[in-house]
Design a protein around this motif. Sequence first.
Motif, mmCIF file in Angstrom:
data_model
loop_
_atom_site.group_PDB
_atom_site.id
_atom_site.type_symbol
_atom_site.label_atom_id
_atom_site.label_comp_id
_atom_site.label_asym_id
_atom_site.label_seq_id
_atom_site.Cartn_x
_atom_site.Cartn_y
_atom_site.Cartn_z
ATOM 1 N N THR A 1 0.868 -1.183 0.000
ATOM 2 C CA THR A 1 0.000 0.000 0.000
ATOM 3 C C THR A 1 0.905 1.233 0.000
ATOM 4 O O THR A 1 2.131 1.113 -0.016
ATOM 5 C CB THR A 1 -0.911 0.052 1.244
ATOM 6 O OG1 THR A 1 -0.094 0.285 2.397
ATOM 7 C CG2 THR A 1 -1.685 -1.247 1.415
ATOM 8 N N SER A 2 0.298 2.404 0.058
ATOM 9 C CA SER A 2 1.099 3.626 0.031
ATOM 10 C C SER A 2 1.898 3.798 1.318
ATOM 11 O O SER A 2 2.829 4.598 1.371
ATOM 12 C CB SER A 2 0.191 4.837 -0.175
ATOM 13 O OG SER A 2 -0.726 4.941 0.893
ATOM 14 N N ARG B 1 5.720 4.323 -2.820
ATOM 15 C CA ARG B 1 5.439 5.560 -3.548
ATOM 16 C C ARG B 1 4.841 5.243 -4.931
ATOM 17 O O ARG B 1 3.982 5.969 -5.423
ATOM 18 C CB ARG B 1 6.743 6.376 -3.693
ATOM 19 C CG ARG B 1 6.565 7.744 -4.345
ATOM 20 C CD ARG B 1 5.685 8.688 -3.544
ATOM 21 N NE ARG B 1 5.652 10.038 -4.135
ATOM 22 C CZ ARG B 1 4.703 10.928 -3.902
ATOM 23 N NH1 ARG B 1 3.720 10.665 -3.053
ATOM 24 N NH2 ARG B 1 4.741 12.109 -4.481
ATOM 25 N N TRP B 2 5.296 4.157 -5.506
ATOM 26 C CA TRP B 2 4.736 3.686 -6.794
ATOM 27 C C TRP B 2 3.221 3.491 -6.668
ATOM 28 O O TRP B 2 2.451 3.962 -7.505
ATOM 29 C CB TRP B 2 5.439 2.377 -7.177
ATOM 30 C CG TRP B 2 4.906 1.639 -8.359
ATOM 31 C CD1 TRP B 2 4.689 2.134 -9.615
ATOM 32 C CD2 TRP B 2 4.545 0.249 -8.408
ATOM 33 N NE1 TRP B 2 4.218 1.126 -10.438
ATOM 34 C CE2 TRP B 2 4.119 -0.029 -9.724
ATOM 35 C CE3 TRP B 2 4.551 -0.790 -7.468
ATOM 36 C CZ2 TRP B 2 3.701 -1.307 -10.121
ATOM 37 C CZ3 TRP B 2 4.145 -2.056 -7.871
ATOM 38 C CH2 TRP B 2 3.725 -2.305 -9.173
ATOM 39 N N VAL B 3 2.827 2.805 -5.598
ATOM 40 C CA VAL B 3 1.391 2.567 -5.383
ATOM 41 C C VAL B 3 0.672 3.891 -5.113
ATOM 42 O O VAL B 3 -0.436 4.138 -5.602
ATOM 43 C CB VAL B 3 1.186 1.583 -4.206
ATOM 44 C CG1 VAL B 3 -0.279 1.512 -3.805
ATOM 45 C CG2 VAL B 3 1.700 0.193 -4.592
ATOM 46 N N GLU B 4 1.335 4.742 -4.362
ATOM 47 C CA GLU B 4 0.706 6.017 -3.989
ATOM 48 C C GLU B 4 0.441 6.901 -5.217
ATOM 49 O O GLU B 4 -0.669 7.410 -5.391
ATOM 50 C CB GLU B 4 1.620 6.759 -2.994
ATOM 51 C CG GLU B 4 0.998 8.014 -2.414
ATOM 52 C CD GLU B 4 1.788 8.555 -1.224
ATOM 53 O OE1 GLU B 4 3.019 8.361 -1.171
ATOM 54 O OE2 GLU B 4 1.155 9.172 -0.352
ATOM 55 N N ILE B 5 1.428 7.051 -6.084
ATOM 56 C CA ILE B 5 1.268 8.002 -7.201
ATOM 57 C C ILE B 5 0.425 7.443 -8.346
ATOM 58 O O ILE B 5 -0.062 8.197 -9.178
ATOM 59 C CB ILE B 5 2.646 8.470 -7.764
ATOM 60 C CG1 ILE B 5 3.441 7.298 -8.317
ATOM 61 C CG2 ILE B 5 3.400 9.243 -6.700
ATOM 62 C CD1 ILE B 5 4.804 7.685 -8.886
ATOM 63 N N THR B 6 0.260 6.106 -8.384
ATOM 64 C CA THR B 6 -0.518 5.518 -9.481
ATOM 65 C C THR B 6 -1.928 5.109 -9.069
ATOM 66 O O THR B 6 -2.764 4.851 -9.930
ATOM 67 C CB THR B 6 0.178 4.257 -10.058
ATOM 68 O OG1 THR B 6 0.394 3.322 -8.995
ATOM 69 C CG2 THR B 6 1.497 4.608 -10.722
ATOM 70 N N ILE C 1 -6.036 -1.501 -0.615
ATOM 71 C CA ILE C 1 -6.404 -2.895 -0.363
ATOM 72 C C ILE C 1 -6.774 -2.995 1.102
ATOM 73 O O ILE C 1 -5.897 -3.004 1.977
ATOM 74 C CB ILE C 1 -5.259 -3.844 -0.738
ATOM 75 C CG1 ILE C 1 -5.060 -3.760 -2.257
ATOM 76 C CG2 ILE C 1 -5.565 -5.271 -0.278
ATOM 77 C CD1 ILE C 1 -4.317 -4.867 -2.885
ATOM 78 N N ALA C 2 -8.055 -2.995 1.376
ATOM 79 C CA ALA C 2 -8.550 -3.022 2.756
ATOM 80 C C ALA C 2 -9.978 -3.540 2.732
ATOM 81 O O ALA C 2 -10.666 -3.426 1.709
ATOM 82 C CB ALA C 2 -8.507 -1.620 3.354
ATOM 83 N N PRO C 3 -10.435 -4.110 3.849
ATOM 84 C CA PRO C 3 -11.807 -4.618 3.885
ATOM 85 C C PRO C 3 -12.807 -3.528 3.510
ATOM 86 O O PRO C 3 -12.693 -2.391 3.959
ATOM 87 C CB PRO C 3 -11.985 -5.036 5.350
ATOM 88 C CG PRO C 3 -10.607 -5.322 5.830
ATOM 89 C CD PRO C 3 -9.706 -4.362 5.101
ATOM 90 N N GLY C 4 -13.747 -3.878 2.654
ATOM 91 C CA GLY C 4 -14.786 -2.932 2.252
ATOM 92 C C GLY C 4 -14.495 -2.221 0.940
ATOM 93 O O GLY C 4 -15.388 -1.674 0.307
#
Length: 473
Positions: free
Chosen positions: A13-14, A373-378, A395-398
């Motif tokens: 995750t970010s 950071r890759w996940v954050e900016i994309t 990626i989290a419940p819900g």
Amino acid sequence: MSTTLITGGTVVTSTGRSEADVLIDGETIAAVLAPGSTLLGHDLAGSVDTVLDATGKYVIPGGIDAHTHMQMPFGGTEASDTFETGTRAAAWGGTTTIVDFAIQRYGERVMDGLAEWHEKAAGECAIDYGFHQIVGDVNDDSLKAMAGLIDEGVSSYKLFMAYPGVFYSDDAQIYKAMRVGADTGLMTMMHAENGPAIDAMVSELLAQGKTDPYYHGVARAWQMEEEATHRAIMLANLTGAPLYVVHVSAKQAVEQLAAARDNGQNVFGETCPQYLYMSLEDQLGAEGFEGAKYVCSTPLRSKHEHHQDHMWQSLRTNDIQMVATDHCPFCMKGQKDMGVGDFSKIPNGIGSVEHRLDLMYQGVVDGKITLERWVEITSTTPARMFGMYGTKGVIAPGADADVVIYDPAGHTSIGLEKTHHMNMDYSAWEGYEIDGHVDTVLSRGRILINDNEYLGTKSHGRYIRRAPSQYLI
Ligand SMILES: [Zn+2]
């Protein structure tokens, strides 16, 4: 409702990474669990419909490309990807959400433009989609209509300081629109280039016989981007409107954004892969008419001035918050070639919607940004910036089960014959080699891509009603 378990992967995750299994129930993520978890004594892998083995791979939230132009009319032609072909190509590259631009043209009504784009996209998209609204004719009627956009799930609108006679807004129009932006919570997106000065320079260059694609970059000098960025920031400061500057390419424009942010202003910047990898000299300046492949606005910048390195650095320091593609594809034959002998007639745009995740992942491999950071900016920041976070971008419940399994040991050779699913007769990214690979793509629990096979349908994608930005200071 079918259930899926993604096992053995590293969830990124970010904010961090961990070894975890991801349980998907129907369209949403049900749980993120310690590897090999059981549920009430039952082995989970044995009780779900589908198990996806992600051992040795990254499990990330699906990419969000917040700047695309599917089948956009431009200069007498239309961007070559339809919503169908463009969203399918996006899925191939791990992007599970796009935000495209609905257009109000001069003399037309804002809500008619939005309705037209709904009609183009409905039932045609492989992935979920939202809309920003281009306001191409700021007048009393459009200012009133803008106030109703949030109720339509459109929490951002875009103005142009470029393209006089087409989408251009003058300072008074920008001021009035930003007043509405400040009052309603709409994000003001800005194409920040000084259009009238650029057009004067274009005429001068053409009169001197300088007609090659290279001069597209010369005419759209960085001074024209810095000046417009500064002017937009000042008008936003005056009105209190949050401001998001699209496709930032000049380091001087980044400096303007950074100074405003240091000042506490709600000002944000987006860049695109082409400004990180390509240059005025190497691409726009390519032999003959080849440079036309890389004509986009803002233009590619000089490598001798190091804009590209500065842009990577700005992504690290959060002076630039996110990466979108400005995907606006045109074929060389019958479209780009309208500008042979006159660079100003080359349709503006590069097609990248399929390659953004890969191109940015190469930045991780090259040590320019972190995995998080890759996940954050994309994904995560685009979700927050444009009011989708919680459902998208995490990626989290819900959350919607928009998930990509990315193989860091895989390899992707980008090229027309190799990857390409965009509706174009060339690839601006021909020959780029990526040390990673999009293995599996899920959109709301449904597998769209697995083992180099497309399993999606054009009726799967749904319109996303977006909330106001969740990114404001
Ligand atoms: Zn654009």
